[in-house]
Scaffold this active site. Sequence first.
Site, PDB file in Angstrom:
ATOM      1  CG  ASP A  32      -1.910  -1.041   1.325  1.00  0.00           C
ATOM      2  OD1 ASP A  32      -2.001  -1.836   0.364  1.00  0.00           O
ATOM      3  OD2 ASP A  32      -2.632  -1.093   2.336  1.00  0.00           O
ATOM      4  CG  HIS A  47       2.246   0.085   4.256  1.00  0.00           C
ATOM      5  ND1 HIS A  47       2.078  -0.972   5.124  1.00  0.00           N
ATOM      6  CD2 HIS A  47       1.050   0.724   4.185  1.00  0.00           C
ATOM      7  CE1 HIS A  47       0.821  -0.965   5.571  1.00  0.00           C
ATOM      8  NE2 HIS A  47       0.186   0.050   5.015  1.00  0.00           N
TER       9      HIS A  47
HETATM   10 ZN   LIG Z   1      -2.562   3.235   3.271  1.00  0.00          ZN
END
Ligand SMILES: [Zn+2]
Length: 235
Positions: free
Chosen positions: A49, A192
């Site tokens: 992400d 991430h």
């Molecule tokens: Zn996020």
Amino acid sequence: MISALPIAGGSACGVAAMAWAVRGRASAVFGPSVWRGPRERRAVALTFDDGPSEDTPRILEILAAHGVPATFFPCGANVARLPAVARAVAQARHEIGNHGYAHPLCCFRSSRFIEADMARAQQVILEHTGLRPVWFRAPYGVRWFGMRRAQRRLRLQGVTWTVMGYDWNSRAEAIVERMAGRVANGAILCLHDGRELRGQPDIGATIEAVRRLLPLLLERGYKLETVSQLLCPTT
Ligand SMILES: [Zn+2]
């Protein structure tokens, strides 16, 4: 919370996604999300992400070295900031989902605001990568009124995660330990490759975790798949 409602239209892969969505950790009010794939197959999906960031190419290198795909949920604003990196992700044949444009916390926001942010992300991703996302991961995993309708209108299927890496505030060893300890057939793993909308974020711990985690997963016999491959198996 278990959603009893099937997805009304716009599902990413028809019946298969629907079958999983109804079992999801999803809200019937805010819209369904899938949080894992089938347990019968020894396959998992690695997802990232908040990208792209300046160091996303380092993650692409590791994935390429192992010849495995991943699914990226970039923020639209980061795609606009680093379009060449977003293109490189697409060109490496990874899947790209929608994680909103400005990474908003959607609770207490209007339906119009939520849909506009999701639509803007969809547009910028398509423009710079040529790919139209079919999966949506809500920023912070927070769902709110209007998201269900926005997903339906944008033909996006919600997807969350089975195992969260907490890589934004963990050391590589802790990330690997957490993920390796909780991985199972059908797991969707969340890391991430950016840090919300920050420029030049330090994602060193994430990179090191991916470097250590991938061989470990492959050694244990897991096949790495994109979210679509995991949730909509064709074989
Ligand atoms: Zn996020």
